[in-house]
Design a protein around this motif. Structure first.
Motif, PDB file in Angstrom:
ATOM      1  N   LEU A  52     -12.513  23.176  16.071  1.00 22.78           N
ATOM      2  CA  LEU A  52     -12.177  22.907  17.387  1.00 22.78           C
ATOM      3  C   LEU A  52     -10.788  22.360  17.590  1.00 22.78           C
ATOM      4  CD1 LEU A  52     -15.483  21.384  18.332  1.00 22.78           C
ATOM      5  CD2 LEU A  52     -14.745  23.881  19.040  1.00 22.78           C
ATOM      6  N   LEU A  53     -10.434  21.716  16.313  1.00 21.91           N
ATOM      7  CA  LEU A  53      -8.908  21.113  16.455  1.00 21.91           C
ATOM      8  C   LEU A  53      -8.429  21.512  15.142  1.00 21.91           C
ATOM      9  CD1 LEU A  53      -9.940  17.264  16.309  1.00 21.91           C
ATOM     10  CD2 LEU A  53      -9.640  18.528  18.424  1.00 21.91           C
ATOM     11  N   GLU A  54      -7.093  21.525  14.796  1.00 22.66           N
ATOM     12  CA  GLU A  54      -6.349  21.471  13.684  1.00 22.66           C
ATOM     13  C   GLU A  54      -5.274  20.602  13.321  1.00 22.66           C
ATOM     14  OE1 GLU A  54      -6.309  26.509  13.481  1.00 22.66           O
ATOM     15  OE2 GLU A  54      -4.600  25.462  12.949  1.00 22.66           O
ATOM     16  N   ILE A  55      -5.148  19.970  12.229  1.00 17.31           N
ATOM     17  CA  ILE A  55      -4.220  18.979  11.921  1.00 17.31           C
ATOM     18  C   ILE A  55      -3.481  19.306  10.759  1.00 17.31           C
ATOM     19  CG2 ILE A  55      -6.112  17.644  10.668  1.00 17.31           C
ATOM     20  CD1 ILE A  55      -4.061  15.362  12.242  1.00 17.31           C
ATOM     21  N   GLU A  56      -2.106  19.247  10.924  1.00 13.17           N
ATOM     22  CA  GLU A  56      -1.229  19.443   9.642  1.00 13.17           C
ATOM     23  C   GLU A  56      -0.477  18.015   9.537  1.00 13.17           C
ATOM     24  OE1 GLU A  56       2.376  22.583   8.982  1.00 13.17           O
ATOM     25  OE2 GLU A  56       2.057  21.758  10.936  1.00 13.17           O
ATOM     26  N   ALA A  57      -0.559  17.417   8.520  1.00 12.26           N
ATOM     27  CA  ALA A  57       0.529  16.083   8.323  1.00 12.26           C
ATOM     28  C   ALA A  57       1.834  16.821   7.328  1.00 12.26           C
ATOM     29  CB  ALA A  57      -0.123  15.130   7.676  1.00 12.26           C
ATOM     30  N   VAL A  58       2.943  16.582   7.805  1.00 16.55           N
ATOM     31  CA  VAL A  58       3.925  17.004   7.057  1.00 16.55           C
ATOM     32  C   VAL A  58       4.822  15.746   6.508  1.00 16.55           C
ATOM     33  CG1 VAL A  58       6.270  18.333   7.410  1.00 16.55           C
ATOM     34  CG2 VAL A  58       4.268  19.006   8.720  1.00 16.55           C
ATOM     35  N   ASN A  59       5.020  15.909   5.256  1.00 16.24           N
ATOM     36  CA  ASN A  59       5.526  15.062   4.516  1.00 16.24           C
ATOM     37  C   ASN A  59       7.111  14.868   4.715  1.00 16.24           C
ATOM     38  OD1 ASN A  59       6.561  12.927   3.018  1.00 16.24           O
ATOM     39  ND2 ASN A  59       5.084  13.146   1.397  1.00 16.24           N
ATOM     40  N   ILE A  60       7.811  13.993   5.540  1.00 13.81           N
ATOM     41  CA  ILE A  60       9.330  14.119   5.873  1.00 13.81           C
ATOM     42  C   ILE A  60       9.923  14.038   4.437  1.00 13.81           C
ATOM     43  CG2 ILE A  60      11.016  12.796   6.908  1.00 13.81           C
ATOM     44  CD1 ILE A  60       8.892  11.884   9.055  1.00 13.81           C
ATOM     45  N   ARG A  61       9.372  13.248   3.479  1.00 14.61           N
ATOM     46  CA  ARG A  61      10.133  13.243   2.271  1.00 14.61           C
ATOM     47  C   ARG A  61      10.309  14.569   1.574  1.00 14.61           C
ATOM     48  NH1 ARG A  61      11.174   8.609  -0.227  1.00 14.61           N
ATOM     49  NH2 ARG A  61       9.660   7.414   0.774  1.00 14.61           N
ATOM     50  N   ASP A  62       9.451  15.518   1.957  1.00 14.91           N
ATOM     51  CA  ASP A  62       9.565  16.804   1.285  1.00 14.91           C
ATOM     52  C   ASP A  62      10.708  17.625   2.024  1.00 14.91           C
ATOM     53  OD1 ASP A  62       7.366  16.537  -0.233  1.00 14.91           O
ATOM     54  OD2 ASP A  62       6.121  17.627   1.303  1.00 14.91           O
ATOM     55  N   TYR A  63      11.418  16.978   2.840  1.00 13.22           N
ATOM     56  CA  TYR A  63      12.605  17.633   3.545  1.00 13.22           C
ATOM     57  C   TYR A  63      13.772  16.642   3.201  1.00 13.22           C
ATOM     58  CZ  TYR A  63       9.071  20.784   5.433  1.00 13.22           C
ATOM     59  OH  TYR A  63       8.198  21.544   5.307  1.00 13.22           O
ATOM     60  N   SER A  64      13.843  15.876   2.388  1.00 18.38           N
ATOM     61  CA  SER A  64      15.077  15.048   2.029  1.00 18.38           C
ATOM     62  C   SER A  64      16.161  15.980   1.637  1.00 18.38           C
ATOM     63  CB  SER A  64      14.425  14.359   0.784  1.00 18.38           C
ATOM     64  OG  SER A  64      15.849  13.835   0.192  1.00 18.38           O
ATOM     65  N   ASP A  65      17.236  15.466   1.736  1.00 20.26           N
ATOM     66  CA  ASP A  65      18.488  16.305   1.648  1.00 20.26           C
ATOM     67  C   ASP A  65      19.264  15.937  -0.037  1.00 20.26           C
ATOM     68  OD1 ASP A  65      19.277  13.910   2.722  1.00 20.26           O
ATOM     69  OD2 ASP A  65      20.692  14.871   3.967  1.00 20.26           O
ATOM     70  N   ASN A  66      18.583  15.050  -0.585  1.00 21.01           N
ATOM     71  CA  ASN A  66      19.229  14.667  -1.858  1.00 21.01           C
ATOM     72  C   ASN A  66      18.200  14.582  -2.862  1.00 21.01           C
ATOM     73  OD1 ASN A  66      18.024  11.739  -2.143  1.00 21.01           O
ATOM     74  ND2 ASN A  66      18.882  11.910  -0.046  1.00 21.01           N
ATOM     75  N   ALA A 106      18.474  11.095   9.676  1.00 22.02           N
ATOM     76  CA  ALA A 106      18.406  12.072  10.637  1.00 22.02           C
ATOM     77  C   ALA A 106      17.972  13.622   9.841  1.00 22.02           C
ATOM     78  CB  ALA A 106      19.709  12.635  11.687  1.00 22.02           C
ATOM     79  N   GLU A 107      18.592  13.845   8.870  1.00 23.48           N
ATOM     80  CA  GLU A 107      18.409  15.212   8.522  1.00 23.48           C
ATOM     81  C   GLU A 107      17.163  15.543   8.015  1.00 23.48           C
ATOM     82  OE1 GLU A 107      20.321  17.773   8.881  1.00 23.48           O
ATOM     83  OE2 GLU A 107      19.684  19.210   7.630  1.00 23.48           O
ATOM     84  N   PRO A 108      16.292  14.731   7.215  1.00 30.64           N
ATOM     85  CA  PRO A 108      14.980  15.054   6.839  1.00 30.64           C
ATOM     86  C   PRO A 108      13.971  15.295   7.696  1.00 30.64           C
ATOM     87  CG  PRO A 108      15.847  13.128   5.195  1.00 30.64           C
ATOM     88  CD  PRO A 108      16.884  13.514   6.596  1.00 30.64           C
ATOM     89  N   VAL A 109      14.052  14.543   9.023  1.00 25.64           N
ATOM     90  CA  VAL A 109      13.378  14.541   9.977  1.00 25.64           C
ATOM     91  C   VAL A 109      13.589  15.861  11.045  1.00 25.64           C
ATOM     92  CG1 VAL A 109      12.786  13.516  12.221  1.00 25.64           C
ATOM     93  CG2 VAL A 109      13.090  11.815  10.547  1.00 25.64           C
ATOM     94  N   PHE A 110      14.797  16.057  11.046  1.00 26.38           N
ATOM     95  CA  PHE A 110      15.254  17.375  11.655  1.00 26.38           C
ATOM     96  C   PHE A 110      14.514  18.704  10.915  1.00 26.38           C
ATOM     97  CE2 PHE A 110      18.365  20.851  12.690  1.00 26.38           C
ATOM     98  CZ  PHE A 110      17.986  20.860  14.096  1.00 26.38           C
ATOM     99  N   ARG A 111      14.839  18.651   9.531  1.00 28.03           N
ATOM    100  CA  ARG A 111      14.595  19.635   8.811  1.00 28.03           C
ATOM    101  C   ARG A 111      12.853  19.690   8.736  1.00 28.03           C
ATOM    102  NH1 ARG A 111      17.022  19.659   3.078  1.00 28.03           N
ATOM    103  NH2 ARG A 111      19.408  19.770   3.532  1.00 28.03           N
ATOM    104  N   ALA A 112      12.213  18.942   8.839  1.00 26.20           N
ATOM    105  CA  ALA A 112      10.609  18.799   8.987  1.00 26.20           C
ATOM    106  C   ALA A 112      10.339  19.320  10.246  1.00 26.20           C
ATOM    107  CB  ALA A 112       9.959  17.267   8.506  1.00 26.20           C
TER     108      ALA A 112
END
Ligand code: 6GU
Length: 226
Positions: free
Chosen positions: A31-45, A65-71
Motif C-alpha cells: 500500500l506504500l513504498e519507501i526508499e531511503a537514499v543515502n546522500i553520502r553515496d552521491y559524494s563528489d570526492n 550542494a552537489e551530493p544533494v543535487f545528484r541524489a
C-alpha cells in the motif's frame, strides 16, 4: 498507493521506523513504498565528505550542494515528474492535518533531510518546492520530521488502517479531541468503566462520546473550538 523517497545521511533511521507497526504492515501489503537514499553515496570526492565549513564563518558545518543535487537527480529518474520535494526545516510552514490531506493525493513525495547547520542555499533553490517544519522547537535533523509527515500521510491512504472507518470517523469529530477509551477488566483499581459503554445502547453511546470529546476539548484545547 504512495511512494516516499527520502534523501538523508541516516537511511537506516528512516527504514527502521517506517518498517515498524502500521506503516510496516502497509509496506508489506504493497500500500506504500519507501526508499531511503543515502546522500553520502552521491559524494563528489574520494573521502565521501558531504559537508564543509560555512562561507563567512559561523558555527558548525553546511551540507554541500552537489551530493544533494545528484541524489535528487537519481531519484527523479525513477519517478513520474513533476513531483514535490519537501525540505524539512524549522523555518518552513508548520505541518498540519490539512497539509497531510493535500500531500496524501500525490503519487510520489521526495523528502530532503538536512543535518548540521543546514544545506547550501543554491541547491535548495533548484530542487525544493515546499519548506516544512513540524513545530516551534529545534531538532538535530530532518529525519524525525520526515517520519512524522510520512506517518500522518500514510494513515490517510486507502487500506492502511484496519478499521476502514477510523480515518473518516475522526474527520466527523473534526477539531475535537478524542473521548476516553476503556477495555477489560470492567473494574480496575476500584474504578468502574462508565455505565453507558456497557449498555449496548448505540445512540446513547455516540452521544456520550461526543459530549466527552467536547468536555475534553474545552478543558485542554479551547483554541480548537474557536
Ligand atoms: Cl523540519 N527540522 C528541524 N531540524 N527541527 C525542527 C523541524 C524540522 N521542525 C521542528 N523542529
Amino acid at each position: 498507493m504512495i511512494r516516499y523517497h527520502v534523501l538523508t545521511l541516516f537511511p537506516e533511521m528512516i527504514c527502521s521506523a517506517m518498517e515498524t507497526s502500521i506503516t510496516g504492515r502497509a509496506i508489506s501489503k504493497g500500500l506504500l513504498e519507501i526508499e531511503a537514499v543515502n546522500i553520502r553515496d552521491y559524494s563528489d570526492n574520494k573521502h565521501f565528505t558531504v559537508d564543509d565549513y560555512p562561507y563567512g564563518g559561523g558555527p558548525g558545518m553546511v551540507m554541500k550542494a552537489e551530493p544533494v543535487f545528484r541524489a535528487h537527480e537519481a531519484v527523479k529518474e525513477r519517478i513520474v515528474s513533476p513531483c514535490r520535494t519537501i525540505y524539512l526545516t524549522p523555518q518552513g510552514r508548520t505541518f498540519s492535518q490539512s497539509m497531510a490531506e493535500e500531500l496524501a493525493k500525490e503519487e510520489d513525495l521526495i523528502f530532503l533531510c538536512g543535518h548540521y547547520e543546514g544545506i547550501d542555499e543554491r541547491v535548495l533553490e533548484e530542487i525544493v518546492t515546499d519548506y516544512v517544519s513540524i513545530g516551534d522547537y529545534v531538532l538535530t535533523g530532518g529525519e524525525l520530521p520526515a517520519l512524522v509527515m510520512m506517518d500522518t500521510i500514510s494513515r490517510l491512504q486507502q487500506g492502511v488502517l484496519h478499521n476502514g472507518e477510523s480515518a473518516v470517523l475522526e474527520s466527523f469529530s473534526d477539531h475535537l479531541l478524542e473521548h476516553p477509551q476503556y477495555t477489560r477488566p470492567e473494574i480496575w483499581h476500584e474504578k468502574k468503566v462508565p455505565e453507558v459503554l456497557l449498555s449496548g445502547h448505540h445512540k446513547k453511546i455516540a452521544e456520550w462520546k461526543l459530549e466527552e470529546s467536547r468536555k475534553r476539548t474545552m478543558q485542554w484545547r479551547p483554541d480548537l473550538l474557536a
